[in-house]
Design an enzyme around this catalytic site. Structure first.
Site, short mmCIF file in Angstrom:
data_model
loop_
_atom_site.label_atom_id
_atom_site.label_comp_id
_atom_site.label_asym_id
_atom_site.label_seq_id
_atom_site.Cartn_x
_atom_site.Cartn_y
_atom_site.Cartn_z
CD GLU A 144 -4.40 18.55 25.33
OE1 GLU A 144 -5.03 17.94 26.27
OE2 GLU A 144 -3.26 18.07 25.00
CD GLU A 307 -8.60 15.68 25.44
OE1 GLU A 307 -7.56 15.20 26.00
OE2 GLU A 307 -8.64 16.14 24.21
#
Length: 654
Positions: A144, A307
């Site tokens: 991320e 995710e």
């Protein structure tokens, strides 16, 4: 054929005695891929230059023995305490000059050479050791990017920013001064040493400086990714490399540039998506936007949902648990929109740390729980529908998204704080979702010729080249619908020459005289309602479809059409936006993916050989009838036409 299924596995949080049970339960759930090592830097390198891989060896060997592949992370998202303590200069500095300390994650300056060297050393050690491990399915760089450290204002970043600016403008301060409009407020630079990031100052910073700093910051994070990616490609050839983006949550990175670096041989776009409880859009619409953008970043190629959550997250003011069946519908909705699987954060719920109340595949409640039963069921569903692997989701509509344009529009000193660009783009996309229309996201400079309809909800900044691209698209027979406050400035955030809306005035056949932001609803004479924003709009060849019925602009044009180019000078209320876009879509020959009742989502994937698959997700609490022909892959039987309340189906169409 296989669809990936699994999640982040963090064995460093658990005693080794637990690991065999993890593998056993993963097999029970149908897990075939585990993401390992995302936050394990301190575990893998407990002291500088001292690498401890014996436990990771046993983890990978155990997963392989259980038939589970590995998405192996480089662990570079969270430098360990020993590293940050020894080299405090790598810590990020905020705009006010405060150096932030370690103790969380991503606590590093993205321009730091020392961080980059340490990250490369760790990635190299991992690649040399595991490049030929039989469990290795793909590499997972970092985690991320830019989630917490999108921008750093330290002196190292300042030097890197100056280097980036020289690359953009040449070693020419005159060009920089012209681009930033530094004649305003006596900001002219006479030496490169005077140029710095837009640090905290007494009032608003130079808009051109702010915009370029956002571009620079995105590029710095991308440089970190490509450095690790190229190293992995060199030492581990043939193994795909990815990093997990956040297409619906991170607006600080220009994901079009990232998509170009994540598409092609041995590369894969992957995405993390978490529902936001206070988002006014329906949860499935949130998920659809994230998935459609992820697919679009890779040019329509298959991607991977890396995710999402089995139930509640832990970082919102109120973290809502998912309703029964929602986990399965959300996962299958992403597969419908091109994902080659469904992955979660995380496998086993943590007992300690900031994310201990974040849901997991194996929750604190254990296997006698709603979440576990749905996790097991989803594993079976993904096996049943695995023949869709390799097929593509195709759209007739594109919604335009340009990150620098949105950054410039949402900067300070705009006519209205209510004109949020990213929010409006997602609102138009959600309107299409409610209408059953599948859409891509696209850059305004991209090839748009394959789309029947192109929507530009918020395109404040528009380059001349992109404007020419839109003009060519319309002249070629395409239909374009444009939202208010668009086409006004160039790539430097300089206002285009009159008449407004600058780059789009001729194409739209209108002239904007003045902006009239509003805090009250404004009625239109066709029964619609405008909100937030209105414009003193005049036709310059366009047909006026609706006018303002009240207020200071009463009688003035509100909605126009110029050939196949449509314009709204106000932000229409949700139902009115739906009607207007519906009319535009009808003229363009755009229809819903498949006729379904309200509450049912229908998306189609297509193989190159012509086979098609219709995904049906019933988000309503009542059964629904859907007329279609084919075999439901979940039952193996011919489709009966009935979809249970909250149910799902995947039809191999006749």
């Amino acid at each position: 054929m296989v669809l990936w299924y699994g999640g982040d596995y963090n064995p460093e949080q658990w005693p080794e005695s637990v690991w065999p049970e993890d593998v056993r339960l993963m097999r029970e759930a149908g897990v075939n891929l585990a993401t390992v090592g995302v936050f394990a830097w301190a575990w893998l390198e407990p002291a500088e230059g001292e690498y401890a891989f014996d436990r990771l060896d046993r983890i990978l060997d155990g997963l392989h023995a259980g038939g589970i592949r590995v998405d192996l992370a480089t662990a570079t998202a969270s430098p360990p305490a020993w590293f940050s303590h020894a080299y405090p200069e790598i810590l990020p500095v905020d705009a006010g000059g405060r150096r932030l300390t370690y103790g969380s994650r991503q606590a590093f300056c993205p321009s730091s050479p020392r961080y980059r060297q340490a990250a490369a050393r760790l990635a190299e050690q991992l690649a040399r050791r595991y490049h030929d491990h039989p469990a290795l399915a793909m590499w997972h760089v970092h985690n991320e990017y830019g989630c917490h450290n999108a921008h750093c204002y330290c002196d190292v970043s300042a030097g890197a920013f100056r280097d980036w600016l020289r690359g953009r403008y040449g070693d020419d301060l005159d060009a920089l001064n012209e681009a930033w409009g530094t004649a305003f407020w006596s900001q002219t630079y006479t030496d490169w040493a005077q140029v710095q990031p837009p640090r905290a100052t007494v009032t608003s910073s130079n808009p051109g400086q702010v915009l370029d700093f956002k571009r620079f910051s995105s590029d710095e994070h991308l440089t970190n990714f490509t450095a690790e990616r190229d190293l992995l490609h060199k030492l581990s050839p043939g193994v795909p490399v990815t990093t997990n983006l956040m297409t619906a949550a991170c607006f600080d990175l220009d994901y079009w540039a990232w998509g170009r670096e994540m598409t092609g041989t041995d590369r894969l776009v992957s995405n993390d998506h978490y529902l936001v409880g206070d988002d006014p859009r329906e949860a499935p619409a949130q998920s659809a936007y994230a998935a459609d953008l992820s697919r679009s970043l890779g040019g329509g190629a298959p991607w991977l949902l890396m995710e999402h959550s089995t139930s509640a997250v832990n970082w919102q003011p109120r973290n809502f648990a998912k309703r029964p069946g929602q986990l399965i519908r959300e996962s299958l909705g992403n597969v419908a929109r091109g994902s080659e699987g469904a992955m979660f954060f995380q496998w086993r719920a943590s007992r300690a740390g900031s994310e201990k109340w974040h849901s997991a595949m194996l929750p604190h409640a254990g296997t006698d729980s709603k979440v576990w039963r749905e996790v097991v069921r989803l594993g079976g569903i993904l096996r049943d529908v695995s023949e869709v692997e390799g097929s593509r989701t195709v759209a007739d509509v594109a919604v335009l998204l340009d990150y620098p344009s949105a950054w410039a529009q949402e900067a300070r000193n705009q006519p209205s704080v209510d004109m949020a660009a990213f929010t409006e783009i997602m609102r138009w996309h959600a309107t299409l979702w409610r209408a059953g229309v599948t859409a891509d996201l696209a850059h305004p400079g991209a090839d748009l010729s394959g789309y029947r309809l192109v929507l530009a909800p918020a395109l404040y900044l528009l380059t001349t080249a992109a404007a020419d691209n839109l003009r060519s698209y319309v002249e070629g027979g395409g239909t374009l619908a444009v939202g208010p406050y668009s086409g006004l400035v160039d790539e430097h955030d300089h206002v285009h020459p009159a008449p407004l809306p600058g780059a789009l005035a001729g194409l739209l056949g209108v002239r904007v005289e003045e902006f009239y932001p509003t805090s009250e609803p404004v009625p239109l004479d066709d029964g619609s309602t405008g909100t937030v924003w209105t414009e003193a709009l005049h036709s310059a060849g366009a047909e006026v479809l609706a006018s303002y019925a009240d207020g200071p602009l009463a009688g003035g044009a509100a909605l126009t059409r110029h050939g196949t180019a449509w314009y709204t000078s106000t932000r229409l209320a949700d139902p009115d936006l739906a009607r207007w876009l519906g009319a535009v879509a009808e003229t363009a020959g755009v229809a819903p993916t498949h006729p379904v009742p309200a509450g049912v989502e229908a998306v189609r994937r297509r193989h190159a050989d012509g086979r098609t698959y219709l995904f049906l997700m019933n988000h309503a609490e009542t059964p629904a009838g859907v007329e279609a022909a084919g075999v439901d892959l979940l039952t193996g039987a011919a489709w009966t036409g009935q979809l249970d309340a909250g149910g799902v189906a995947v039809l191999r169409e006749a």
